[in-house]
Design a protein around this motif. Structure first.
Motif, PDB file in Angstrom:
ATOM      1  N   ASN A  22       4.552  -8.140  -9.913  1.00  0.00           N
ATOM      2  CA  ASN A  22       4.225  -7.293 -10.115  1.00  0.00           C
ATOM      3  C   ASN A  22       4.748  -7.310 -11.067  1.00  0.00           C
ATOM      4  O   ASN A  22       4.168  -7.094 -12.627  1.00  0.00           O
ATOM      5  CB  ASN A  22       4.726  -5.976  -9.508  1.00  0.00           C
ATOM      6  CG  ASN A  22       4.042  -6.322  -7.894  1.00  0.00           C
ATOM      7  OD1 ASN A  22       2.158  -6.170  -7.959  1.00  0.00           O
ATOM      8  ND2 ASN A  22       4.069  -6.520  -6.811  1.00  0.00           N
ATOM      9  N   HIS A  42      -3.333  -8.309  -4.904  1.00  0.00           N
ATOM     10  CA  HIS A  42      -2.954  -7.309  -3.428  1.00  0.00           C
ATOM     11  C   HIS A  42      -5.169  -7.046  -3.408  1.00  0.00           C
ATOM     12  O   HIS A  42      -5.542  -6.543  -3.937  1.00  0.00           O
ATOM     13  CB  HIS A  42      -3.239  -5.859  -4.391  1.00  0.00           C
ATOM     14  CG  HIS A  42      -1.847  -5.917  -5.616  1.00  0.00           C
ATOM     15  ND1 HIS A  42      -0.177  -5.769  -4.595  1.00  0.00           N
ATOM     16  CD2 HIS A  42      -1.154  -5.924  -6.237  1.00  0.00           C
ATOM     17  CE1 HIS A  42       0.432  -5.963  -5.241  1.00  0.00           C
ATOM     18  NE2 HIS A  42       0.273  -5.633  -6.526  1.00  0.00           N
ATOM     19  N   LEU A  45      -6.555  -3.635  -0.710  1.00  0.00           N
ATOM     20  CA  LEU A  45      -7.448  -3.113  -0.752  1.00  0.00           C
ATOM     21  C   LEU A  45      -9.431  -3.634  -1.404  1.00  0.00           C
ATOM     22  O   LEU A  45      -8.997  -4.930  -1.482  1.00  0.00           O
ATOM     23  CB  LEU A  45      -6.893  -2.853  -3.267  1.00  0.00           C
ATOM     24  CG  LEU A  45      -5.987  -1.622  -2.924  1.00  0.00           C
ATOM     25  CD1 LEU A  45      -5.627  -0.764  -4.668  1.00  0.00           C
ATOM     26  CD2 LEU A  45      -5.593  -0.754  -1.924  1.00  0.00           C
ATOM     27  N   HIS A  53      -7.013   0.892  -9.779  1.00  0.00           N
ATOM     28  CA  HIS A  53      -6.732   1.050  -9.183  1.00  0.00           C
ATOM     29  C   HIS A  53      -5.701   0.029  -8.861  1.00  0.00           C
ATOM     30  O   HIS A  53      -4.322   0.191  -8.000  1.00  0.00           O
ATOM     31  CB  HIS A  53      -7.350   0.956  -7.207  1.00  0.00           C
ATOM     32  CG  HIS A  53      -8.837   2.092  -7.709  1.00  0.00           C
ATOM     33  ND1 HIS A  53      -8.401   3.068  -7.070  1.00  0.00           N
ATOM     34  CD2 HIS A  53     -10.193   1.802  -8.853  1.00  0.00           C
ATOM     35  CE1 HIS A  53      -9.456   3.909  -7.485  1.00  0.00           C
ATOM     36  NE2 HIS A  53     -10.865   3.398  -7.842  1.00  0.00           N
ATOM     37  N   PHE A  54      -5.883  -1.774  -9.072  1.00  0.00           N
ATOM     38  CA  PHE A  54      -5.075  -2.496  -8.590  1.00  0.00           C
ATOM     39  C   PHE A  54      -3.929  -2.420 -10.000  1.00  0.00           C
ATOM     40  O   PHE A  54      -2.922  -2.608  -9.807  1.00  0.00           O
ATOM     41  CB  PHE A  54      -5.503  -4.158  -9.449  1.00  0.00           C
ATOM     42  CG  PHE A  54      -6.842  -3.988  -8.110  1.00  0.00           C
ATOM     43  CD1 PHE A  54      -5.876  -4.961  -6.667  1.00  0.00           C
ATOM     44  CD2 PHE A  54      -7.583  -3.827  -7.769  1.00  0.00           C
ATOM     45  CE1 PHE A  54      -6.800  -4.771  -5.917  1.00  0.00           C
ATOM     46  CE2 PHE A  54      -9.438  -4.027  -7.652  1.00  0.00           C
ATOM     47  CZ  PHE A  54      -8.734  -4.615  -5.837  1.00  0.00           C
ATOM     48  N   LYS A  57      -1.636  -0.345  -8.397  1.00  0.00           N
ATOM     49  CA  LYS A  57      -0.471  -0.473  -7.177  1.00  0.00           C
ATOM     50  C   LYS A  57       0.118  -1.437  -7.578  1.00  0.00           C
ATOM     51  O   LYS A  57       1.584  -1.073  -7.188  1.00  0.00           O
ATOM     52  CB  LYS A  57      -2.024  -0.946  -6.734  1.00  0.00           C
ATOM     53  CG  LYS A  57      -1.751  -2.357  -5.619  1.00  0.00           C
ATOM     54  CD  LYS A  57      -1.233  -1.172  -4.478  1.00  0.00           C
ATOM     55  CE  LYS A  57      -0.743  -2.642  -3.317  1.00  0.00           C
ATOM     56  NZ  LYS A  57      -0.506  -1.565  -1.559  1.00  0.00           N
ATOM     57  N   TYR A  94       4.317   5.523   1.976  1.00  0.00           N
ATOM     58  CA  TYR A  94       2.932   5.121   0.683  1.00  0.00           C
ATOM     59  C   TYR A  94       2.053   4.958   2.004  1.00  0.00           C
ATOM     60  O   TYR A  94       1.095   4.753   0.738  1.00  0.00           O
ATOM     61  CB  TYR A  94       3.781   4.175  -0.461  1.00  0.00           C
ATOM     62  CG  TYR A  94       2.580   3.388  -1.114  1.00  0.00           C
ATOM     63  CD1 TYR A  94       1.851   4.210  -1.810  1.00  0.00           C
ATOM     64  CD2 TYR A  94       2.065   1.962  -0.323  1.00  0.00           C
ATOM     65  CE1 TYR A  94       0.886   3.354  -2.523  1.00  0.00           C
ATOM     66  CE2 TYR A  94       1.782   1.459  -1.471  1.00  0.00           C
ATOM     67  CZ  TYR A  94       0.853   2.208  -2.243  1.00  0.00           C
ATOM     68  OH  TYR A  94      -0.026   1.459  -3.543  1.00  0.00           O
ATOM     69  N   GLN A  98      -2.431   5.083   1.226  1.00  0.00           N
ATOM     70  CA  GLN A  98      -2.792   3.891   0.886  1.00  0.00           C
ATOM     71  C   GLN A  98      -3.749   4.072   2.523  1.00  0.00           C
ATOM     72  O   GLN A  98      -4.800   4.062   1.178  1.00  0.00           O
ATOM     73  CB  GLN A  98      -2.208   3.127   0.564  1.00  0.00           C
ATOM     74  CG  GLN A  98      -3.183   1.578   0.366  1.00  0.00           C
ATOM     75  CD  GLN A  98      -2.287   0.413  -0.517  1.00  0.00           C
ATOM     76  OE1 GLN A  98      -2.497   0.121  -0.619  1.00  0.00           O
ATOM     77  NE2 GLN A  98      -2.164  -0.163   1.176  1.00  0.00           N
TER      78      GLN A  98
END
Length: 125
Positions: A22, A42, A45, A53-54, A57, A94, A98
């Motif tokens: 990440n 990711h 999703l 959103h990513f 994340k 989490y 999610q």
């Protein structure tokens, strides 16, 4: 004792993986660049979601990487499992949040198992 230590090493390795993977995204610069880069990793999703959103994340998973690593080392060095239990519980929470937030993609529900599994394993060790 061997089983719990092996599990803790796995959590530390997972934490280091989350940090490195990440951080790779987070060093991309703009939120859009980060989000588009993180979209490749990711994919639980929906790929139809916007880059933000990513981006979020990637930040969340980076923080979990730090928490996994810190709680794993604390459990190994001090035989204190409370922080590890808390972190794994938050990770499971989490995953649940999610899954309910992104209800459509089946991948999000499949990943829920991955989010809940560590706390379940720890409870049985």
């Amino acid at each position: 004792m061997v089983a719990i230590n092996t599990f803790i090493y796995f959590i530390i390795a997972l934490g280091l993986f989350e940090i490195v993977s990440n951080l790779f995204h987070l060093l991309r610069g703009s939120k859009e660049s980060i989000g588009l880069s993180a979209k490749k990793q990711h994919q639980e999703l929906s790929l139809d979601l916007g880059y933000i959103h990513f981006y979020v994340k990637a930040i969340i998973m980076f923080v979990f990487g730090l928490l996994f690593t810190a709680s794993g080392f604390m459990a190994l060095l001090e035989n204190n499992y409370l922080f590890l239990e808390l972190v794994l519980g938050l990770f499971a929470l989490y995953g649940i949040i999610q899954a309910f937030f992104y209800t459509r993609p089946y991948k999000v529900w499949m990943s829920l198992v991955v989010y809940i599994l560590p706390i379940i394993i720890l409870l049985f060790l």
